[in-house]
Enzyme design. Structure first.
Site, short mmCIF file in Angstrom:
data_model
loop_
_atom_site.label_atom_id
_atom_site.label_comp_id
_atom_site.label_asym_id
_atom_site.label_seq_id
_atom_site.Cartn_x
_atom_site.Cartn_y
_atom_site.Cartn_z
NE ARG A 1 -3.53 -2.63 1.11
CZ ARG A 1 -4.20 -3.48 0.35
NH1 ARG A 1 -4.09 -3.42 -0.96
NH2 ARG A 1 -4.98 -4.40 0.88
CG HIS B 1 -11.45 -9.95 -1.24
ND1 HIS B 1 -10.37 -10.76 -1.16
CD2 HIS B 1 -11.13 -8.80 -0.61
CE1 HIS B 1 -9.40 -10.14 -0.49
NE2 HIS B 1 -9.84 -8.94 -0.15
CG ASP C 1 -9.32 -10.83 5.74
OD1 ASP C 1 -8.98 -9.64 5.56
OD2 ASP C 1 -9.13 -11.73 4.91
#
Ligand SMILES: *[C@@H]1O[C@H](CO)[C@@H](O)[C@H](O)[C@H]1NC(C)=O
Ligand SMILES: *[C@@H]1O[C@H](CO)[C@@H](O)[C@H](O)[C@H]1NC(C)=O
Ligand SMILES: *[C@@H]1O[C@H](CO)[C@@H](O)[C@H](O)[C@H]1NC(C)=O
Ligand SMILES: *[C@@H]1O[C@H](CO)[C@@H](O)[C@H](O)[C@H]1NC(C)=O
Ligand SMILES: *[C@@H]1O[C@H](CO)[C@@H](O)[C@H](O)[C@H]1NC(C)=O
Ligand SMILES: *[C@@H]1O[C@H](CO)[C@@H](O)[C@H](O)[C@H]1NC(C)=O
Ligand SMILES: *[C@@H]1O[C@H](CO)[C@@H](O)[C@H](O)[C@H]1NC(C)=O
Ligand SMILES: *[C@@H]1O[C@H](CO)[C@@H](O)[C@H](O)[C@H]1NC(C)=O
Length: 636
Positions: free
Chosen positions: A135, A238, A322
């Site tokens: 990131r 996801h 998560d």
């Protein structure tokens, strides 16, 4: 040998920078923090909020109907909300940590906003795994875990942890959500792949332990993930809820091995997986879609997260979910109920229990906090359990000196952060590691590598997208490769006569292949090529180029850019097939991952392939046949 020299200078560097940027204490001060007293002074709402970790990726300033902007700098609305809740921490994304200066200022502003009403500093966490999941803008990307696995040297895992940890600490972050400790034994795995060190539990365990030791050496908290393991799924949590239907014995032999090793090495944090593991817990909860029974995902399971992780495996650190906004949770359970369930399951910290994009959205946090309060009132959960968890959180914050006052000026911290993120030693280690990972699976003495070129040579370069083209060309130029280049980004395009003409006009061909899911029926296969039907670009285009290069007798190098399993598609290639384990190219003036440059360097003979496969690669036609086994790799 070489590494130990680099390592000692890295250590020296970290020690010299250590006093400044992070919340490092003046000795003694930190020990005065009385955790029990702090807990006794917290309101119930603050205690619950201490277990929540929101993100602030984008923000609709002045109301949700306004345009969302990336949060690169603090704004008054966010600051006020942070002050109001006393959250346990924040998770930052690429939108937040664009460069050393902005990231340092933003994190500083977050801690200041939090300090208005809270004596407890924030966890500031980032998914800085290295490789494809990074990131930190302008930070060192590193080649990633599978590349590290391919180098065969766990010291590279240590260095990856030490570099990412030191860069995060330099901007004021204190948690790295890494290492990924998943064992990637399913070649169809769409989400882990190169994020894993490999397909052998021992290799993953050894490297994960080294990585976490490296992060820790930089004074940063490290977090093993995704417990009990996300390596044997063909579903990405996801987008759906994966099931791992294996026996306890099978799980003990594979998935749990790295987590046990991390726990034995005193890992501070473990992140859950939103995955069903019926062998560990087959309890069901109602599926919100239709009320049918749903095997509880590990994240929400008390049997897994408390009885097994803490009881059986002896984990004493902080557990963390998560992200709770992932489909595996929101579509089947709902975010408020899921957060309350995770808390009741004994998970200490809940990441992103709700997405907030404007002030009005904070009512979602009120809902979460009220639900936990109700659970306590209804005796589904006790305040004792709440305090036990808070104590683990505060103990970890104290262990990493987060309570110590920051005495360095912001200007000085920015200067150090700038220097750390652009440290030439980090870039050198990154380059060496990527180079040593390049794995040669197939080569031909005439049509393979190294390519010998001169002024009359023309190299046709095909890559999935323009950033990879830029990376390849920039690398060839910096290496002084003698040749002219023609380039073509091929995503969503077909192999056709224009491409044939490019190959006809060239003397050498380089092509990148990028397939995440190696299913001939989905990603393409011979049927598509032979019948002229359209397969996925990811397979049919590189195959067309490779076949045509063979027909026209051009040397060709096929570079597998991500999961190495697509290499099996190129059995009939005449030239070379090599794995780079990382696909992120050169973009917006930022040199991306070092993997593609390392592969290009190998193709043109500026370095030799040394990597060994950290996974088994099955045949694309019969997955019970291993085409290239674990440990395979040619030398030149
Ligand atoms: C960084 O912060 C400054 C203001 O402090 C802002 O103007 C700029 O857009 C931010 N982003 C980048 C990428 O520098
Ligand atoms: C940092 O990244 C930005 C793009 O996000 C780029 O424009 C800039 O040149 C980079 N700075 C350095 C020092 O690498
Ligand atoms: C798990 O596998 C067993 C044995 O094959 C089977 O009986 C069971 O239905 C499976 N469970 C789920 C949830 O698919
Ligand atoms: C955030 O608030 C806006 C405006 O009230 C609303 O439209 C949006 O759905 C909210 N987001 C969520 C995730 O609830
Ligand atoms: C940090 O780096 C940026 C971009 O390279 C530069 O504009 C800024 O002046 C630097 N800040 C300090 C304090 O060195
Ligand atoms: C390479 O390009 C240069 C101009 O950029 C040209 O002069 C030269 O003839 C080209 N060489 C070949 C082999 O095409
Ligand atoms: C081949 O495909 C490319 C990219 O889609 C296109 O630009 C080109 O015109 C096509 N050539 C022919 C001969 O169809
Ligand atoms: C291997 O192939 C068989 C038959 O096509 C399939 O059922 C199985 O799911 C495949 N294995 C994996 C791990 O995908």
């Amino acid at each position: 040998m070489k590494y130990s020299i680099i390592l000692s200078s890295l250590t020296a560097l970290m020690m010299s920078a250590g006093a400044a940027p992070s919340n490092r204490p003046k000795c003694g001060k930190v020990d005065t923090v009385d955790i029990d007293k702090l807990i006794s002074e917290m309101t119930l709402e603050q205690k619950i909020a201490q277990r929540l970790l929101p993100d602030m990726r984008n923000w609709n300033y002045g109301g949700c109907s306004n345009k969302a902007a990336n949060v690169e700098v603090m704004n008054d609305e966010l600051a006020a909300s942070i002050s109001k809740y006393s959250f346990g921490g924040m998770v930052l994304f690429a939108e937040n940590v664009v460069n050393a200066e902005n990231a340092t200022r933003l994190i500083d502003a977050m801690q200041k906003a939090n300090a208005v009403n809270s004596k407890i500093p924030l966890f500031v966490g980032v998914d800085q795994e290295g490789g494809i999941v990074t990131r930190l803008g302008n930070g060192t990307m590193l080649p990633g875990n599978m590349a590290v696995g391919a180098t065969g040297d766990p010291n590279n895992a240590y260095l990856s942890g030490a570099i990412t940890g030191s860069e995060l600490k330099a901007i004021g972050a204190n948690v790295n959500f890494a290492p990924d400790a998943d064992v990637n034994i399913n070649y169809q795995n769409p989400v882990i792949g190169v994020r894993s060190f490999g397909s052998h539990a021992d290799l993953v365990a050894k490297n994960a332990v080294q990585y976490q030791t490296g992060v820790k050496s930089a004074g940063c908290i490290s977090c093993g993930k995704h417990f009990p393991g996300h390596g044997d799924t063909a579903t990405d949590s996801h987008f759906g809820l994966p099931l791992v239907n294996k026996t306890l014995e099978q799980i003990q032999g594979v998935e749990l091995v790295p987590f046990k090793a991390l726990i034995a090495n005193d890992v501070d944090m473990i992140m859950t997986a939103h995955i069903q593991y019926p062998a560990l817990d087959d309890t069901t909860i109602p599926n919100i879609v239709d009320g049918s029974p749903l095997i509880v995902p590990a994240t929400l399971s008390k049997k897994i997260m408390t009885d097994f992780l803490r009881g059986t495996l002896g984990f004493k650190g902080v557990s963390i979910t998560d992200a709770m906004n992932m489909e595996a949770i929101i579509s089947y359970v709902g975010n408020v109920d899921a957060t309350a369930r995770a808390i009741r399951a004994g998970v200490d910290v809940i990441i992103m229990p709700a997405l907030v994009r404007c002030v009005a959205n904070f009512t979602l946090y009120d809902d979460v906090i009220n639900k936990v309060k109700k659970d306590i009132a209804d005796k589904l959960y006790s305040e004792d359990e709440l305090d036990t968890s808070i104590k683990r959180i505060l103990t970890l914050k104290k262990k990493y000196n987060l309570f110590a006052p920051v005495t360095t000026t912001i200007e000085k911290r920015i200067e150090i952060a700038n220097a750390t993120l652009s440290d030439p030693k980090h870039k050198e280690i990154e380059r060496n590691m990527a180079r040593d990972a390049i794995t040669l699976l197939k080569n031909d003495p005439t049509y393979g590598i190294p390519f010998k070129t001169d002024e009359t040579s023309k190299v046709a370069v095909f890559m999935p997208d323009a950033t990879q083209i830029a990376s390849a060309v920039r690398t060839m130029q910096s290496l002084g490769v003698r040749a002219n280049f023609t380039t073509f980004p091929f995503t969503n395009t077909l192999f056709n006569d224009t491409i044939k003409a490019m190959i006809d006009a060239s003397t050498h061909v380089v092509i990148g292949s990028l397939v995440t899911k190696n299913t001939p029926a989905i990603d393409g296969g011979d049927i598509f090529i032979d019948t002229g039907k359209i397969g996925s670009w990811a397979y049919s285009f590189p195959a067309g180029v490779s076949d045509y290069a063979k027909t026209t007798k051009k040397p060709i190098a096929v570079i597998s850019l991500r999961n190495p399993y697509d290499s099996a598609n190129f059995e009939r290639t005449t030239g070379a097939v090599l794995c780079a384990y990382g696909f992120k190219g050169y973009t917006n003036g930022v040199f991306g991952q070092p993997n593609l440059p390392a592969a290009i360097s190998t193709v043109f003979g500026h370095s030799k392939p040394k990597g060994r496969l950290p996974v088994d690669i099955p045949s694309v036609f019969d997955n019970s046949t291993i085409l290239y086994p674990f440990g395979f790799g040619l030398s030149l």
